[in-house]
Design a protein around this motif. Sequence first.
Motif, PDB file in Angstrom:
ATOM      1  N   TYR A 154      14.747 -12.039  -0.253  1.00  0.00           N
ATOM      2  CA  TYR A 154      15.556 -12.616  -1.075  1.00  0.00           C
ATOM      3  C   TYR A 154      15.863 -10.762  -2.595  1.00  0.00           C
ATOM      4  O   TYR A 154      15.438  -9.598  -1.475  1.00  0.00           O
ATOM      5  CB  TYR A 154      15.345 -13.504  -2.413  1.00  0.00           C
ATOM      6  N   GLU A 155      16.670 -10.499  -2.582  1.00  0.00           N
ATOM      7  CA  GLU A 155      17.109  -9.382  -4.112  1.00  0.00           C
ATOM      8  C   GLU A 155      15.618  -9.135  -4.114  1.00  0.00           C
ATOM      9  O   GLU A 155      14.841 -10.339  -5.100  1.00  0.00           O
ATOM     10  CB  GLU A 155      17.442  -9.599  -4.816  1.00  0.00           C
ATOM     11  N   GLU A 156      15.179  -8.094  -4.356  1.00  0.00           N
ATOM     12  CA  GLU A 156      13.914  -7.572  -4.441  1.00  0.00           C
ATOM     13  C   GLU A 156      12.979  -8.192  -6.179  1.00  0.00           C
ATOM     14  O   GLU A 156      12.202  -8.656  -6.163  1.00  0.00           O
ATOM     15  CB  GLU A 156      12.805  -5.970  -4.842  1.00  0.00           C
ATOM     16  N   ALA A 157      13.627  -7.337  -7.044  1.00  0.00           N
ATOM     17  CA  ALA A 157      13.611  -7.963  -8.502  1.00  0.00           C
ATOM     18  C   ALA A 157      14.347  -9.914  -8.702  1.00  0.00           C
ATOM     19  O   ALA A 157      14.047 -10.192 -10.330  1.00  0.00           O
ATOM     20  CB  ALA A 157      13.793  -7.479  -9.104  1.00  0.00           C
ATOM     21  N   SER A 158      14.796 -10.618  -7.599  1.00  0.00           N
ATOM     22  CA  SER A 158      15.035 -11.485  -8.684  1.00  0.00           C
ATOM     23  C   SER A 158      14.228 -13.066  -8.100  1.00  0.00           C
ATOM     24  O   SER A 158      12.701 -12.722  -7.747  1.00  0.00           O
ATOM     25  CB  SER A 158      16.181 -12.198  -7.459  1.00  0.00           C
TER      26      SER A 158
ATOM     27  N   ALA B  20       0.579  -1.011  -0.165  1.00  0.00           N
ATOM     28  CA  ALA B  20      -0.124   0.329  -0.083  1.00  0.00           C
ATOM     29  C   ALA B  20       0.926   1.979  -0.143  1.00  0.00           C
ATOM     30  O   ALA B  20       1.696   1.700   0.805  1.00  0.00           O
ATOM     31  CB  ALA B  20      -0.867  -0.221   1.347  1.00  0.00           C
ATOM     32  N   PHE B  21       0.927   2.523  -1.095  1.00  0.00           N
ATOM     33  CA  PHE B  21       1.303   3.300  -1.381  1.00  0.00           C
ATOM     34  C   PHE B  21       3.285   2.795  -1.474  1.00  0.00           C
ATOM     35  O   PHE B  21       3.927   4.304  -0.954  1.00  0.00           O
ATOM     36  CB  PHE B  21       0.962   4.335  -0.282  1.00  0.00           C
ATOM     37  N   GLY B  22       3.237   2.285  -1.353  1.00  0.00           N
ATOM     38  CA  GLY B  22       4.783   2.021  -2.326  1.00  0.00           C
ATOM     39  C   GLY B  22       5.433   1.288  -0.933  1.00  0.00           C
ATOM     40  O   GLY B  22       5.367   0.975  -0.113  1.00  0.00           O
ATOM     41  N   HIS B  23       7.150   0.701  -1.049  1.00  0.00           N
ATOM     42  CA  HIS B  23       7.543  -0.264  -0.992  1.00  0.00           C
ATOM     43  C   HIS B  23       8.200   0.339   0.377  1.00  0.00           C
ATOM     44  O   HIS B  23       8.153   2.247   0.555  1.00  0.00           O
ATOM     45  CB  HIS B  23       8.819  -0.441  -1.234  1.00  0.00           C
ATOM     46  N   GLY B  24       8.684   0.339   1.122  1.00  0.00           N
ATOM     47  CA  GLY B  24       9.139   1.076   2.751  1.00  0.00           C
ATOM     48  C   GLY B  24       8.359   1.274   3.374  1.00  0.00           C
ATOM     49  O   GLY B  24       6.978   1.313   3.711  1.00  0.00           O
TER      50      GLY B  24
ATOM     51  N   SER C  67       4.349  -6.621   6.019  1.00  0.00           N
ATOM     52  CA  SER C  67       4.196  -5.497   5.468  1.00  0.00           C
ATOM     53  C   SER C  67       5.988  -6.805   4.340  1.00  0.00           C
ATOM     54  O   SER C  67       6.719  -7.432   4.374  1.00  0.00           O
ATOM     55  CB  SER C  67       5.053  -4.594   5.512  1.00  0.00           C
ATOM     56  N   CYS C  68       5.989  -5.527   2.612  1.00  0.00           N
ATOM     57  CA  CYS C  68       6.815  -6.160   2.345  1.00  0.00           C
ATOM     58  C   CYS C  68       8.112  -6.121   2.630  1.00  0.00           C
ATOM     59  O   CYS C  68       8.781  -6.618   2.466  1.00  0.00           O
ATOM     60  CB  CYS C  68       6.527  -4.880   0.706  1.00  0.00           C
ATOM     61  N   ASP C  69       8.557  -4.776   3.925  1.00  0.00           N
ATOM     62  CA  ASP C  69       9.482  -5.180   4.697  1.00  0.00           C
ATOM     63  C   ASP C  69      10.617  -6.511   5.100  1.00  0.00           C
ATOM     64  O   ASP C  69      11.261  -6.505   5.357  1.00  0.00           O
ATOM     65  CB  ASP C  69       9.882  -3.419   5.652  1.00  0.00           C
ATOM     66  N   ASP C  70       8.930  -7.158   5.589  1.00  0.00           N
ATOM     67  CA  ASP C  70       9.156  -7.635   6.718  1.00  0.00           C
ATOM     68  C   ASP C  70       9.092  -9.498   5.040  1.00  0.00           C
ATOM     69  O   ASP C  70      10.048 -10.299   5.671  1.00  0.00           O
ATOM     70  CB  ASP C  70       8.172  -8.559   7.255  1.00  0.00           C
TER      71      ASP C  70
END
Length: 147
Positions: A113-117, A52-56, A106-109
């Motif tokens: 792995y590397e985000e785009a892997s 929701a509303f972007g990474h981080g 959350s995306c952070d948790d």
Amino acid sequence: MDAIDAVNPQVPYFGFHGLSCSESTLRCLIERGVVDLPLETVKMMTGMHGGAFGHGRGAMCGALTGGAAALGWVLGRTEPDQSSKRLIDAQAKFVEAFEQKFGGVSCDDLLIYEEASKEQLTRCADQIVFAVDYITKVIEEERGKGI
């Protein structure tokens, strides 16, 4: 769809250059007939890309937001005097089950792995499949109680 490089056949439009987690979750629920919505409603989830509303900033996983949108469609309300208890209870159980399975919401948790892997996209696809299966079960149970 071949150009997407899907990482899971259960969500063929999610992957490299594909739909986001939130878009894919809602689309899957629409295509499976779990929620009776036009495919165009998937557009509402585009703004939830990357959580929701972007990474981080503790962004909520898109598989959860897509599932929450479907639950809201079935169990939500349009008037202030209508109860939202069934929806709130269903969402709480969904979030709890998701967190127990994947260790976070959350995306952070969830990005381990590397985000785009390929490994991370495969993990995200697994989260989408879990969300779709869980939401399908909840909605079927709720419909059995009468909506």
